[in-house]
Every structure is written in structure tokens, then in C-alpha cells.
Motif scaffolding. Structure first.
Motif, PDB file in Angstrom:
ATOM      1  N   GLY A 149       0.786  -1.225   0.000  1.00 48.16           N
ATOM      2  CA  GLY A 149       0.000   0.000   0.000  1.00 48.16           C
ATOM      3  C   GLY A 149       0.817   1.273   0.000  1.00 48.16           C
ATOM      4  O   GLY A 149       1.966   1.308  -0.464  1.00 48.16           O
ATOM      5  N   THR A 150       0.222   2.314   0.557  1.00 49.95           N
ATOM      6  CA  THR A 150       0.849   3.634   0.575  1.00 49.95           C
ATOM      7  C   THR A 150       0.771   4.237   1.965  1.00 49.95           C
ATOM      8  O   THR A 150       0.048   3.754   2.836  1.00 49.95           O
ATOM      9  CB  THR A 150       0.152   4.593  -0.403  1.00 49.95           C
ATOM     10  N   ARG A 151       1.514   5.321   2.153  1.00 48.21           N
ATOM     11  CA  ARG A 151       1.465   6.106   3.380  1.00 48.21           C
ATOM     12  C   ARG A 151       1.229   7.565   3.002  1.00 48.21           C
ATOM     13  O   ARG A 151       1.405   7.955   1.833  1.00 48.21           O
ATOM     14  CB  ARG A 151       2.789   5.988   4.137  1.00 48.21           C
ATOM     15  N   ALA A 152       0.840   8.363   3.968  1.00 49.22           N
ATOM     16  CA  ALA A 152       0.626   9.781   3.701  1.00 49.22           C
ATOM     17  C   ALA A 152       1.940  10.446   3.330  1.00 49.22           C
ATOM     18  O   ALA A 152       2.970  10.194   3.960  1.00 49.22           O
ATOM     19  CB  ALA A 152       0.025  10.453   4.925  1.00 49.22           C
ATOM     20  N   ARG A 153       1.894  11.286   2.311  1.00 47.90           N
ATOM     21  CA  ARG A 153       3.080  12.051   1.914  1.00 47.90           C
ATOM     22  C   ARG A 153       3.003  13.431   2.562  1.00 47.90           C
ATOM     23  O   ARG A 153       2.031  14.164   2.374  1.00 47.90           O
ATOM     24  CB  ARG A 153       3.153  12.192   0.396  1.00 47.90           C
ATOM     25  N   LEU A 154       4.005  13.781   3.328  1.00 50.20           N
ATOM     26  CA  LEU A 154       4.055  15.082   3.992  1.00 50.20           C
ATOM     27  C   LEU A 154       5.071  15.977   3.303  1.00 50.20           C
ATOM     28  O   LEU A 154       6.100  15.502   2.825  1.00 50.20           O
ATOM     29  CB  LEU A 154       4.427  14.923   5.470  1.00 50.20           C
ATOM     30  N   PRO A 155       4.809  17.274   3.251  1.00 51.30           N
ATOM     31  CA  PRO A 155       5.765  18.192   2.618  1.00 51.30           C
ATOM     32  C   PRO A 155       7.022  18.351   3.473  1.00 51.30           C
ATOM     33  O   PRO A 155       7.001  18.105   4.684  1.00 51.30           O
ATOM     34  CB  PRO A 155       4.983  19.505   2.536  1.00 51.30           C
ATOM     35  N   GLY A 156       8.089  18.794   2.865  1.00 50.39           N
ATOM     36  CA  GLY A 156       9.357  18.948   3.587  1.00 50.39           C
ATOM     37  C   GLY A 156       9.474  20.292   4.274  1.00 50.39           C
ATOM     38  O   GLY A 156      10.425  21.042   4.011  1.00 50.39           O
ATOM     39  N   LEU A 157       8.530  20.597   5.149  1.00 51.15           N
ATOM     40  CA  LEU A 157       8.564  21.866   5.877  1.00 51.15           C
ATOM     41  C   LEU A 157       9.427  21.728   7.125  1.00 51.15           C
ATOM     42  O   LEU A 157       9.277  20.762   7.881  1.00 51.15           O
ATOM     43  CB  LEU A 157       7.149  22.294   6.277  1.00 51.15           C
ATOM     44  N   PRO A 158      10.304  22.678   7.380  1.00 54.08           N
ATOM     45  CA  PRO A 158      11.145  22.606   8.587  1.00 54.08           C
ATOM     46  C   PRO A 158      10.285  22.551   9.852  1.00 54.08           C
ATOM     47  O   PRO A 158       9.307  23.291   9.989  1.00 54.08           O
ATOM     48  CB  PRO A 158      11.946  23.917   8.538  1.00 54.08           C
ATOM     49  N   GLY A 159      10.650  21.637  10.756  1.00 60.48           N
ATOM     50  CA  GLY A 159       9.963  21.546  12.036  1.00 60.48           C
ATOM     51  C   GLY A 159       8.590  20.910  12.009  1.00 60.48           C
ATOM     52  O   GLY A 159       7.888  20.880  13.030  1.00 60.48           O
ATOM     53  N   LEU A 160       8.214  20.354  10.853  1.00 56.77           N
ATOM     54  CA  LEU A 160       6.864  19.794  10.745  1.00 56.77           C
ATOM     55  C   LEU A 160       6.646  18.645  11.727  1.00 56.77           C
ATOM     56  O   LEU A 160       5.577  18.514  12.324  1.00 56.77           O
ATOM     57  CB  LEU A 160       6.603  19.332   9.315  1.00 56.77           C
ATOM     58  N   ALA A 161       7.653  17.812  11.907  1.00 58.92           N
ATOM     59  CA  ALA A 161       7.502  16.663  12.802  1.00 58.92           C
ATOM     60  C   ALA A 161       7.176  17.108  14.228  1.00 58.92           C
ATOM     61  O   ALA A 161       6.379  16.465  14.929  1.00 58.92           O
ATOM     62  CB  ALA A 161       8.771  15.821  12.786  1.00 58.92           C
ATOM     63  N   GLU A 162       7.785  18.216  14.679  1.00 58.93           N
ATOM     64  CA  GLU A 162       7.540  18.700  16.039  1.00 58.93           C
ATOM     65  C   GLU A 162       6.113  19.208  16.209  1.00 58.93           C
ATOM     66  O   GLU A 162       5.573  19.230  17.325  1.00 58.93           O
ATOM     67  CB  GLU A 162       8.529  19.821  16.381  1.00 58.93           C
ATOM     68  N   VAL A 163       5.484  19.617  15.131  1.00 65.35           N
ATOM     69  CA  VAL A 163       4.105  20.103  15.190  1.00 65.35           C
ATOM     70  C   VAL A 163       3.126  18.951  15.400  1.00 65.35           C
ATOM     71  O   VAL A 163       2.020  19.142  15.892  1.00 65.35           O
ATOM     72  CB  VAL A 163       3.773  20.868  13.887  1.00 65.35           C
ATOM     73  N   GLU A 164       3.545  17.730  15.049  1.00 66.07           N
ATOM     74  CA  GLU A 164       2.697  16.538  15.119  1.00 66.07           C
ATOM     75  C   GLU A 164       1.399  16.743  14.335  1.00 66.07           C
ATOM     76  O   GLU A 164       0.293  16.738  14.876  1.00 66.07           O
ATOM     77  CB  GLU A 164       2.384  16.162  16.576  1.00 66.07           C
TER      78      GLU A 164
END
Length: 476
Positions: A149-164
Motif C-alpha cells: 500500500g501507501t502512506r501519507a506524503r508530507l511536505p518537507g517543511l522545517p519543524g513539521l515533525a515537532e508540530v505533530e
């Protein structure tokens, strides 16, 4: 780490979502021993974080909207939805994120389940690493099927992971409605989740990079859905991208490319899907990790006689029903090859997934629903077909008026003027999703227009739009 002796099967399936399950069902029915490998829940994305929970969230929203269009009922449903009850019902449709029932089904067809991380380890070989570190090696006499299958594609924005941020998983499994929600995207997930959470009490701001919603469908589909979302209270901003995102004092702050700051309790990125192929051992069989797996119409990877890729992972049509269709084709092809039976080579044979090329149906469960199959007018023209679009307003259909006094909807068929068949059909309006299968039969079956005149729709139903479409084609 403990390794066990290799275990041989006829077929090894990587992934136990609906696609992997259907492959296993078909290969077992053909008498082939089959192992299925799954690292998460048996039943996959569709069962727990996509199709089923999302539609369980949306059904009360659509039912309430339908009721509000009916005099005699409208006043009784003016109040808000019971969000807690809707979420509780959603939990039931997701089996409370437990897969006992799906495991029982898999066992019932006679497939063996291996829980753990599955990876290719060379031709016809799969290793499964369990949570306790135990490694089991499986070998496949006939085929290995990748259905990861697939997973969600997230943009490469700085600090995005910390935003959850939310992805589709959090959007379909959240246990309460956020007071405010930013939705980034304009496709199916974005519009469906904006529809659901706006109705369940969130203030939704929809940020769309393009000029309209549902960019892959006919333009009027996105226009009608945007109109309804706006009337429901959502704030839709087109030609808008997110430049940065942070979380400040518990709030998400999104800064647009125009410099505007937008605050919300949560932010959902519905910005596409990526194949789950980056860590499944493709490098061990000379394939590039991380990309879509190319396949032929039997779903076999070129230049191999044993490797298949079925469902979203091959990028042909990222829809559960198309993946299950591919699974049926792949299962039949594997079984035929195992038995030494020549594959059927006619277009409508049981061993070729031809519908993926021209007859893919889709329903967007917004209010109004948007449903389409085949090519849009723009796609048909781009493909070089000489076509004509025929449009009809649902206001001319008696069955539509029974849905409510202000039924709003539109239908289009794209006619191939040289072959006299339909290249595509689109329906937008309440209940439109139930019409698309008739369109799928017409497109997939290449039914001539002169035969469609003799397909009589019952009165008074939404299906009478077919007669209106044919009349419009004849009269213009």
C-alpha cells in the motif's frame, strides 16, 4: 536475534490489507499454499484509517444534510450532530482498532499469518522480523506478492515533525473534534475530512494550492463541493500554500506563502500518498526502493517470473475497489501459471487488469457527493479522442426533486464521436454515488449510445438522468 529454518509456500503475500487478503483468498481457492505477512493490523489502511472509519464519520453528516432538504423533516434536525455518538459508531466500524475478526477470516481461507516486518531477501525469499527479534525466512515456489500500500506524503517543511500534524490516520481516528482545524489539500481526503469535521463542530479552514477542489474531476464537481462547504461554514482559500508551520502555546500556526498567519488547534496535511516500498528489500532483487512498482496487466513486475505488485503500491489506481480487482486478476494469473495453463490474452480475460486503464470509478463522499468513472472531458481530449461533453442539471430529473426542494446537482457524459461510446461519466449531487456503477457498466462495456436508449431507467429515480443526458445529446 533468533533465526528459524526457512519455510516454503507456493505464494507469499507482503501486506494483509484488503488487497493482500483478496490475493490470498484467490490463491488458496486455487489450492496454493499461501503465507501472509503483516506488520500492523490485518485488514489494513482501509479497514482502520481510511474507507470504513471515514465513511462512518461522513454518513451521519450526509443523512442530516439530506433530511434538512425535506419539508416536514427539516425542522426536526436543525440541531447539531451528537459528535460523541458519531465517534463511538465510527469506533465500531473500525473494530476498535482490533483485528481479531480479520485474522479469523484469513485463517478461515487457510492462509498462514506471520506478524512482523517483511522484507525481500533475494528472489522468491522473504524474511519476517517479529517484535521479539525472531526472524523467519519464507520462500515462494510460485510468487511473492507485494501489497504494502501507501502512506501519507508530507511536505518537507522545517519543524513539521515537532508540530505533530494530522494525516489521514489521525483525521479518521481522532477521539474528539478540535475546535479549529486547518486542512491542507484539495483532493478527496481533504474535502471529505473538511466535510466531516466541519459538521462535527470544528471550524475548518481549507488551504488549496490549486485553483479549485477535486482537481482531477470535472471542474463543476469541485465548484459544487466548494459551494456546499462554504455554506456549511468552512473557509476555503485557493491558490494558497503553506510556507511554514509551528506550534505555539498549544496552537498550530501556519504561515502561508502570502505571509498570512492562520491559527488552529490541529492541522491536517492531505497532500498525497507515497508507496510503502522504501524498506521492503527491493534492492535485494535489483529494484529501486521507495518508488512505485511497475507492473504489466497481470500485475507482474517486468523482467521477473515470480514478483507481483498489487494495489496502491503500483500506482495504477489508488482505490480500494481497484486494488481488490487487481488482486482477483493477480490471483487468477498466479494460479494459471502455477498450473501451466496458458493465460487468456483477450481484453476481457480473467488475467488482465484492463479496467485500470479506462474504467476506474470513484466516489467522493462529500455533500453533495461527487462520482465519476472513466475520462473527464479534458483527459479525453488530451488522449486524442474526438469527444463532446453533454451536461444536464439534476433539476430536470423528477427523482432528484424527491430528495428535497433545493436539490443541486449536475451530470456529464463524455461521448466519443467516432466510436459512439462513452469515455467518461460524472455525477454530482446527493445520492450521486449510487449512480456511478451504471456509468461504469456503460464505460467498461463500451455500450453504444444507440443501445443506451433501450436501457430504461425506472421512474421516479435519480437514474432517469441517463434519459435526460441522451435527450440532450440528441437535441444538440
Amino acid at each position: 536475534m533468533t533465526e528459524t529454518e526457512a519455510i516454503a509456500y507456493d505464494v507469499v503475500v507482503l501486506g494483509a490489507g484488503p488487497v493482500g487478503e483478496n490475493v490470498a483468498d484467490r490463491t488458496r481457492a486455487a489450492g496454493l499454499s499461501t503465507a501472509v505477512v503483516e506488520s500492523e493490523l490485518v485488514g489494513g489502511e482501509c479497514s482502520y484509517w481510511a474507507c470504513m472509519p471515514s465513511k462512518a464519520l461522513l454518513r451521519p453528516v450526509i443523512a442530516q444534510a439530506d433530511a434538512r432538504r425535506l419539508p416536514g423533516l427539516a425542522e426536526a434536525v436543525r440541531g447539531p450532530l451528537d459528535t460523541s455518538a458519531v465517534l463511538a459508531r465510527r469506533d465500531g466500524f473500525a473494530s476498535h482498532w482490533k483485528d481479531d475478526g480479520q485474522v479469523g477470516w484469513l485463517e478461515g481461507v487457510g492462509a498462514d499469518l506471520y506478524r512482523g516486518r517483511g522484507r525481500l531477501a533475494g528472489p522468491r525469499t522473504v524474511t519476517v522480523t517479529a517484535s521479539d527479534g525472531t526472524v523467519t525466512t519464507l520462500t515462494a515456489r510460485q510468487a511473492v506478492v507485494v501489497a504494502t500500500g501507501t502512506r501519507a506524503r508530507l511536505p518537507g517543511l522545517p519543524g513539521l515533525a515537532e508540530v505533530e500534524p494530522w494525516t489521514s490516520r489521525e483525521a479518521t481516528s481522532a477521539q474528539q473534534a478540535p475546535g479549529s482545524l486547518i486542512v491542507v489539500g484539495g483532493g478527496v481526503v481533504a474535502t471529505e475530512m473538511a466535510t466531516a469535521w466541519q459538521a462535527l463542530g470544528s471550524r475548518v479552514t481549507l488551504l488549496v494550492r490549486g485553483e479549485r477542489l477535486l482537481g482531477r474531476m470535472e471542474p463543476f464537481a469541485g465548484e459544487l463541493v466548494a459551494k456546499a462547504l462554504t455554506e456549511a461554514g468552512a473557509d476555503i482559500r485557493t491558490h494558497t500554500s503553506v510556507a511554514s508551520v509551528t506550534r505555539e502555546n498549544g496552537k498550530v500556526v501556519a504561515v502561508t506563502d502570502g505571509g498570512e498567519r492562520i491559527e488552529a488547534d490541529e492541522i491536517l496535511f492531505a497532500t498525497g500518498r507515497a508507496p510503502q516500498t522504501d524498506d521492503i528489500g527491493l534492492d535485494t532483487v535489483d529494484l529501486e526502493p521507495g518508488g512505485w512498482l511497475e507492473v504489466d496487466d497481470t500485475l507482474r513486475v517486468p523482467d521477473t517470473d515470480w514478483l507481483y505488485a498489487v494495489g496502491d503500491v503500483n500506482g495504477r489506481a489508488l482505490l480500494t475497489h481497484q486494488g481488490k480487482y487487481q488482486a482477483r486478476i493477480a490471483g487468477a494469473a498466479i494460479a494459471a501459471r502455477a498450473a501451466g495453463v496458458p493465460l487468456q490474452d483477450e481484453p476481457w480475460g480473467a488475467h488482465a487488469a484492463t479496467a485500470d486503464h479506462y474504467a476506474v470509478p470513484q466516489v467522493v463522499f462529500t455533500d453533495p457527493e461527487a462520482a465519476a468513472v472513466g475520462l473527464s472531458l479534458a483527459e479525453a481530449e488530451e488522449a486524442g479522442h474526438r469527444v463532446r461533453a453533454v451536461d444536464v442539471d439534476f433539476g430536470s430529473v423528477a427523482g432528484a426533486s424527491l430528495y428535497g426542494d433545493d436539490y443541486t446537482g449536475r451530470a456529464r457524459m463524455v461521448v466519443d464521436l467516432e466510436e459512439g461510446i462513452l469515455r467518461g461519466v460524472t455525477f454530482v449531487g446527493p445520492g450521486a454515488g449510487e449512480l456511478v456503477h451504471s456509468g461504469t457498466v456503460a464505460v467498461a462495456g463500451r455500450v453504444p449510445l444507440d443501445r443506451l436508449w433501450h436501457v430504461v431507467p425506472p421512474f421516479p429515480t435519480l437514474g432517469e438522468v441517463w434519459l435526460r443526458l441522451l435527450e440532450a445529446y440528441r437535441d444538440n
